[in-house]
Design a protein around this motif. Structure first.
Motif, short mmCIF file in Angstrom:
data_model
loop_
_atom_site.label_atom_id
_atom_site.label_comp_id
_atom_site.label_asym_id
_atom_site.label_seq_id
_atom_site.Cartn_x
_atom_site.Cartn_y
_atom_site.Cartn_z
N ALA A 1 -101.20 8.31 8.78
CA ALA A 1 -101.43 7.18 7.88
C ALA A 1 -100.52 6.01 8.22
O ALA A 1 -100.97 4.86 8.28
CB ALA A 1 -101.20 7.63 6.43
N LEU A 2 -99.25 6.27 8.48
CA LEU A 2 -98.30 5.19 8.77
C LEU A 2 -98.65 4.47 10.06
O LEU A 2 -98.66 3.22 10.11
CB LEU A 2 -96.88 5.75 8.85
N TYR A 3 -98.95 5.21 11.11
CA TYR A 3 -99.27 4.56 12.39
C TYR A 3 -100.64 3.88 12.35
O TYR A 3 -100.86 2.89 13.05
CB TYR A 3 -99.20 5.58 13.52
N THR A 4 -101.57 4.40 11.53
CA THR A 4 -102.86 3.73 11.37
C THR A 4 -102.67 2.39 10.68
O THR A 4 -103.23 1.37 11.11
CB THR A 4 -103.82 4.61 10.56
N VAL A 5 -101.88 2.38 9.61
CA VAL A 5 -101.61 1.12 8.90
C VAL A 5 -100.89 0.13 9.83
O VAL A 5 -101.22 -1.06 9.85
CB VAL A 5 -100.77 1.40 7.64
N ALA A 6 -99.94 0.63 10.61
CA ALA A 6 -99.23 -0.25 11.55
C ALA A 6 -100.18 -0.85 12.57
O ALA A 6 -100.08 -2.03 12.92
CB ALA A 6 -98.12 0.53 12.25
N SER A 7 -101.13 -0.06 13.07
CA SER A 7 -102.10 -0.55 14.05
C SER A 7 -103.00 -1.63 13.45
O SER A 7 -103.25 -2.67 14.06
CB SER A 7 -102.94 0.60 14.58
N VAL A 8 -103.49 -1.37 12.22
CA VAL A 8 -104.38 -2.34 11.57
C VAL A 8 -103.65 -3.65 11.29
O VAL A 8 -104.18 -4.75 11.53
CB VAL A 8 -104.95 -1.74 10.26
N LEU A 9 -102.41 -3.56 10.79
CA LEU A 9 -101.64 -4.78 10.51
C LEU A 9 -101.33 -5.55 11.79
O LEU A 9 -101.33 -6.79 11.79
CB LEU A 9 -100.33 -4.41 9.80
N THR A 10 -101.09 -4.82 12.89
CA THR A 10 -100.84 -5.50 14.16
C THR A 10 -102.06 -6.28 14.62
O THR A 10 -101.96 -7.44 15.04
CB THR A 10 -100.43 -4.47 15.23
N LEU A 11 -103.22 -5.65 14.55
CA LEU A 11 -104.46 -6.35 14.94
C LEU A 11 -104.72 -7.55 14.03
O LEU A 11 -105.19 -8.60 14.49
CB LEU A 11 -105.64 -5.38 14.88
N ASN A 12 -104.41 -7.40 12.75
CA ASN A 12 -104.61 -8.51 11.82
C ASN A 12 -103.67 -9.67 12.15
O ASN A 12 -104.07 -10.85 12.07
CB ASN A 12 -104.37 -8.02 10.40
N GLU A 13 -102.42 -9.38 12.51
CA GLU A 13 -101.48 -10.43 12.88
C GLU A 13 -101.90 -11.13 14.17
O GLU A 13 -101.61 -12.31 14.37
CB GLU A 13 -100.07 -9.85 13.04
N MET A 14 -102.56 -10.41 15.05
CA MET A 14 -103.04 -11.02 16.29
C MET A 14 -104.24 -11.92 16.06
O MET A 14 -104.67 -12.64 16.97
CB MET A 14 -103.40 -9.92 17.30
N GLY A 15 -104.79 -11.87 14.83
CA GLY A 15 -105.96 -12.69 14.53
C GLY A 15 -107.26 -12.10 15.01
O GLY A 15 -108.27 -12.80 15.10
N VAL A 16 -107.25 -10.79 15.28
CA VAL A 16 -108.46 -10.12 15.75
C VAL A 16 -109.34 -9.81 14.55
O VAL A 16 -108.87 -9.23 13.56
CB VAL A 16 -108.11 -8.83 16.51
N ASP A 17 -110.60 -10.17 14.62
CA ASP A 17 -111.56 -9.86 13.58
C ASP A 17 -111.92 -8.38 13.68
O ASP A 17 -112.57 -7.95 14.63
CB ASP A 17 -112.81 -10.73 13.72
N LEU A 18 -111.49 -7.61 12.69
CA LEU A 18 -111.70 -6.16 12.76
C LEU A 18 -113.17 -5.79 12.69
O LEU A 18 -113.58 -4.77 13.23
CB LEU A 18 -110.93 -5.48 11.61
N THR A 19 -113.99 -6.63 12.03
CA THR A 19 -115.41 -6.33 11.98
C THR A 19 -116.07 -6.47 13.35
O THR A 19 -117.05 -5.81 13.64
CB THR A 19 -116.11 -7.26 10.98
N ALA A 20 -115.47 -7.31 14.21
CA ALA A 20 -116.03 -7.47 15.55
C ALA A 20 -115.76 -6.27 16.42
O ALA A 20 -116.38 -6.09 17.47
CB ALA A 20 -115.45 -8.72 16.21
N LEU A 21 -114.82 -5.44 16.00
CA LEU A 21 -114.49 -4.25 16.78
C LEU A 21 -115.29 -3.03 16.36
O LEU A 21 -115.07 -1.94 16.89
CB LEU A 21 -112.99 -3.93 16.63
N THR A 22 -116.22 -3.20 15.41
CA THR A 22 -116.96 -2.04 14.91
C THR A 22 -117.79 -1.40 16.01
O THR A 22 -117.76 -0.17 16.21
CB THR A 22 -117.87 -2.47 13.74
N VAL A 23 -118.56 -2.23 16.72
CA VAL A 23 -119.40 -1.68 17.78
C VAL A 23 -118.55 -1.08 18.89
O VAL A 23 -118.81 0.02 19.40
CB VAL A 23 -120.33 -2.78 18.35
N PHE A 24 -117.51 -1.84 19.26
CA PHE A 24 -116.61 -1.33 20.30
C PHE A 24 -115.95 -0.03 19.86
O PHE A 24 -115.81 0.91 20.64
CB PHE A 24 -115.56 -2.39 20.62
N GLY A 25 -115.53 0.03 18.58
CA GLY A 25 -114.91 1.25 18.08
C GLY A 25 -115.86 2.43 18.08
O GLY A 25 -115.47 3.56 18.39
N GLY A 26 -117.15 2.16 17.76
CA GLY A 26 -118.12 3.26 17.80
C GLY A 26 -118.32 3.77 19.21
O GLY A 26 -118.37 4.99 19.44
#
Length: 412
Positions: A214-239
């Protein structure tokens, strides 16, 4: 698309410098700020020397003079003196004391850095965070923070649905280092706290694993958010990535899921004596990917968790720690079988660690070309203490009893 607007940035810097240098009352503010800093530092030095005399080494409050005051006193006194200097400036001239306020902000960063270095014991992360705070404060004091952010944000790589700027990379890199370091510290702190709770081994280890994830997942999400990456754009790539990982990392995923199943089922726990195929040993650790067992000869074996789920596993201590010891032997024909059975039972009953329920048993099991085959069975209370010691002692008693009664072992 790369768009560099460095000329506008340097023009902004020049205009801000000119604005600062031409601001009314600058010379008075600098004089008051320098005087405030000098007075604060001198007062701090004097108080520290007096405190060392008042609380010498060996005194119960020596830590105040030796540790607390050197850490906090200098920046605190300088901040107080700067507040007084700002108040005096407003009495002298009717202008905003922006220069003194800038020195105050920088001194506050100095105080924060002192506290971080003290708490983190001069860890690299404390120096990094302090340096970044100082840079941001200097930019903010000089009114260059917003122009710098805009210039870094305009240097970007863009596609139709994705944009990554230099500002995002800088913020993301710093966030990655700080957040993952923080996640590691919180993970270790949480692990120590969980291990102090009154939980069984499986629940404790499972809680620790989920906390880390949980801690490292939250850290990863916050890092991507600080980079300005749109997390919804990574949905297809994540799949697509998940499918690729599913095929490429089947064994790792299987071992991870198997480890969670073992923790939930509690069929194997630390301290159990298990046997997988010909490998037998004590469980020392249930990790995410493997289980560590230690054999009787001191070897440490890493068994994949998947093998403990899909293979036949013998857990000698699953419901209890009792174990049955079998001693087969063969004596010559013509020997009194009843005498042999009584001697075997007597040898087992004289062993101090045998269990009376069930009691020892002796059987005549076979006639073969070598002689009469007997089997002695008895139970010991704790297999963790080992079966070889009990077997050896009982066999020695049998040997002495047979020798006294002239009972001869058969030759193979």
């Amino acid at each position: 698309m790369i768009d560099v607007t460095s000329n506008e940035f340097w023009t902004t810097i020049q205009s801000q410098v000119n604005k600062v240098l031409t601001h009314p009352g600058l010379d008075v503010q600098l004089f008051l700020a320098i005087m405030a800093i000098c007075i604060g530092l001198l007062a701090s030095l004097l108080i520290q020397r007096l405190s060392l005399r008042r609380f010498p080494p060996g005194h119960k409050y020596h830590w105040i003079a030796d540790s607390l005051l050197p850490t906090l006193l200098s920046p605190v006194l300088v901040i107080l003196c700067l507040f007084i200097a700002a108040w005096l400036f407003t009495l002298i001239l009717p202008f905003h004391s922006y220069a003194i306020a800038g020195f105050t902000k920088i001194t506050m960063v100095w105080l924060i850095a002192r506290v971080l270095l003290y708490i983190a014991q001069r860890h690299f992360m404390a120096y990094l965070i302090s340096s970044v705070l100082l840079i941001l404060t200097l930019l903010s004091v000089s009114n260059l923070l917003t122009p710098a952010q805009q210039s870094l944000n305009e240097i970007a790589f863009e596609t139709s649905s994705f944009r990554l700027s230099l500002l995002g990379i800088v913020k993301g890199t710093f966030s990655l280092i700080v957040l993952f370091w923080g996640a590691g510290v919180l993970s270790k702190t949480g692990e120590r706290w969980i291990r102090q709770l009154n939980l069984n081994f499986n629940a404790r280890e499972l809680s620790i694993k989920f906390l880390r994830i949980a801690l490292y997942t939250v850290a990863s999400v916050l890092t991507l958010n600080e980079m300005g990456v749109d997390l919804t754009a990574l949905t297809v790539f994540g799949g697509a990535l998940a499918v690729g990982l599913g095929f490429g990392l089947q064994k790792i995923t299987s071992n991870f899921i198997s480890g969670i199943i073992l923790l939930f089922e509690r069929t194997i726990q630390a301290g159990d004596l298990i046997q997988v195929g010909t490998d037998k040993g004590w469980v020392r650790q249930l990790a995410i990917r493997h289980t560590l067992i230690e054999t009787s000869d001191g070897r440490e074996m890493l068994i994949p968790n998947e093998d403990l789920i899909t293979s036949r596993v013998t857990n000698w201590t699953y419901t209890n720690t009792r174990a049955r010891v079998d001693i087969p032997l063969t004596v010559q024909y013509g020997t009194n079988a009843d005498l042999v059975l009584s001697l075997l039972l007597q040898a087992a009953k004289e062993h101090p660690e045998h269990i009376t329920d069930p009691p020892p048993s002796a059987f005549l099991t076979e006639f073969n070309e070598h002689g009469m085959h007997f089997l002695l069975t008895f139970w010991i209370p704790d297999i963790k203490e080992g079966m070889n010691g009990a077997r050896s002692e009982v066999m020695l008693r049998i040997t002495r009893a047979f020798a006294a009664q002239n009972v001869v072992f058969a030759k193979a």
